[in-house]
Design an enzyme around this catalytic site. Structure first.
Site, PDB file in Angstrom:
ATOM      1  N   CYS A  79       5.953  38.701   8.484  1.00 40.82           N
ATOM      2  CA  CYS A  79       6.733  38.120   7.383  1.00 40.82           C
ATOM      3  C   CYS A  79       7.652  36.980   7.814  1.00 40.82           C
ATOM      4  O   CYS A  79       7.542  35.856   7.320  1.00 40.82           O
ATOM      5  CB  CYS A  79       7.561  39.214   6.711  1.00 40.82           C
ATOM      6  N   HIS A 138      13.400  35.693   5.660  1.00 37.29           N
ATOM      7  CA  HIS A 138      12.921  37.031   6.044  1.00 37.29           C
ATOM      8  C   HIS A 138      13.680  38.141   5.347  1.00 37.29           C
ATOM      9  O   HIS A 138      13.084  39.050   4.766  1.00 37.29           O
ATOM     10  CB  HIS A 138      12.992  37.239   7.555  1.00 37.29           C
TER      11      HIS A 138
END
Length: 497
Positions: A79, A138
């Site tokens: 991610c 994030h």
């Protein structure tokens, strides 16, 4: 053979020429607004990608009015690092750029510099109001802190946003909401004694993405009133683990009829080091079965998990629909570019893996749909090989803005604003697990910098569309032709391996 070799080295030449911005014209006045939607762990398993069993009407409608990129690949299959590459327009240069903590390492707490920290920062410098909601970098709320820690005041992207919002609801913090269950519990608060899925007869706002959609609708109304161009970035959590969704989305699917993976076994002639034992998935301690490379789950449990994932996809599709409907209701759709992007794929039992974090097609391929008002051939798809770092220069060209520094991607403007033809040769680069992978129109070649053999993997998707066999030994001439694209790449990350 000579012609094939010439094509590959022509591609190499194009990729190795820096996109220099010296001497470019002064940026023109902004024209379009931008709505950027990021979806976490979203596979290209959507109606718009030919999966008729999926219930994704809102994303499918976006596809019918935009351009679906059938072969979009992320640059890193995790991610934080995937989002870092996307937002900076740069391929990874060091191992730190392959970690979820990439923003914490490179941008958090940093002052404003000559080179913008992200494309949002560049748009902000050029007169756009920039607003972020949810998971764009994030962290779920854009701040640096641990899963179990109090929320900090340190931003991952301190110079990118005029405003940033996150409604953590009954969960209290962004990370609690990210791993949240209906009722306000969360994975870490329950010490991982939770199922990897949840079905509850609750409204959409009983889960965090419903709150995010509501915020986005409110922001569109506010941004319309201000009369300035804007960039609104909206980040949804699902279908990231845990696979949670209201019951009505589970009810869209008949579990027993759901298809299983077309590639349930480890590919032939592949070392297990190229894959993993689904550790992220197995953190959910109440999972009924524990998958690993040695012990695949049963078909019944695989269908249960796929049912849960598909329900989460349909839930997030409905939230995307709310935002797109609001865009139309405000009239902003007439002058707003829409980008829907998945931050990476996800193995749903493919190659015995449940998760991302591999250099497999299943982990690297993700959805990309772009809609530009008035675009030609709207609703047509593009087979061009594209990568996430292409999005930054694409948005700049559409907005008639000049980059502040060299970018690694190539603008997709021709594929959006000109009549579609045969895709030009292109290559997507991906990095992870001490490996570098390239994807061409027919092949994927991966080279690992490790002791365990084999270190070269070649997949021929014309002969083997489900990636079931490493064909490097059978096709050495193709390996020889493609390998220079890895060994002579622009990024310097190989020196660390």
């Amino acid at each position: 053979m000579q012609r094939i070799r010439s094509v590959f080295f022509y591609i190499l030449l194009l990729l190795l020429i820096p996109v220099s911005t010296t001497g470019q014209r002064k940026p023109a006045a902004p024209s379009y607004n931008i709505l950027f939607i990021a979806v976490d762990d979203l596979r290209p398993e959507l109606g718009a990608y030919g999966k008729s069993y999926m219930h994704t009407p809102h994303i499918d409608q976006l596809a019918r009015t935009g351009r679906v990129f059938l072969n979009h690949y992320v640059n890193v299959p995790t991610c934080g690092a995937s989002r870092y590459a996307l937002l900076t327009g740069r391929l990874p240069q060091t191992p730190a750029a392959l970690a979820n903590e990439a923003f914490e390492t490179f941008t958090a707490g940093e002052p404003r510099k000559a080179q913008p920290e992200s494309f949002a920062a560049l748009f902000r410098r050029n007169g756009y109001t920039t607003v972020g909601i949810g998971k764009i970098s994030h962290a779920p709320d854009g701040k640096v802190y641990g899963y179990n820690a109090p929320v900090s005041d340190k931003w991952e992207l301190p110079n990118s946003w005029d405003a940033f919002y996150m409604d953590a609801g009954k969960w209290g913090t962004g990370w609690n909401a990210f791993f949240g269950y209906a009722g306000g519990t969360n994975r870490q608060g329950m010490k991982n004694e939770v199922f990897p899925y949840e079905e509850k007869d609750v409204p959409d706002t009983a889960y965090p993405d419903g709150l995010t959609a509501r915020l986005a609708v409110q922001q569109l109304s506010a941004l319309k009133k201000q009369g300035k161009p804007f960039l609104l970035a909206v980040g949804f959590f699902k279908p990231h683990l845990p696979f949670t969704a209201p019951k009505k989305y589970w009810d869209l699917y008949e579990e027993a009829a759901l298809p299983l993976s077309a590639s349930p076994a480890i590919p032939a002639d592949v070392n297990g080091k190229s894959l993993h034992n689904s550790n992220e998935f197995n953190q959910y301690k109440m999972g009924i079965e524990k998958p690993s490379l040695k012990t695949p789950v049963s078909d019944a449990y695989a269908r249960k998990l796929r049912h849960a994932y598909f329900a989460a996809v349909s839930y997030v599709d409905a939230q995307v629909g709310q935002v797109l409907d609001a865009l139309v209701e405000t009239g902003l759709d007439k002058n707003t570019i829409v980008v829907l992007w998945g931050d990476h794929g996800w193995h749903l039992g493919d190659e015995r893996v449940w998760g991302k974090h591999t250099l497999s097609e299943y982990s690297l391929r993700s959805p990309l749909i772009i809609r530009v008002p008035g675009m030609p051939a709207a609703g047509s798809s593009s087979g061009r090989i594209v990568q996430s770092v292409d999005i930054y220069p694409t948005l700049l060209e559409l907005a008639k803005l000049a980059p502040a520094d060299t970018l690694d991607g190539k603008s997709l403007y021709p594929a959006l604003m000109r009549r579609l033809g045969k895709p030009e040769p292109s290559v997507a680069y991906s990095y992870f697990n001490r490996g570098i992978s390239i994807r061409t129109g027919r092949y994927r070649l991966t080279k690992y910098y490790r002791k365990e053999m084999p270190v070269i993997e070649l997949y021929d998707y014309s002969a083997d569309p489900n990636e079931t066999r490493n064909q490097a030994a059978q096709q050495p001439s193709v390996v020889k032709q493609l390998l220079p694209l890895i060994e002579n790449k622009k990024t310097s990350i190989q020196q660390y391996w």
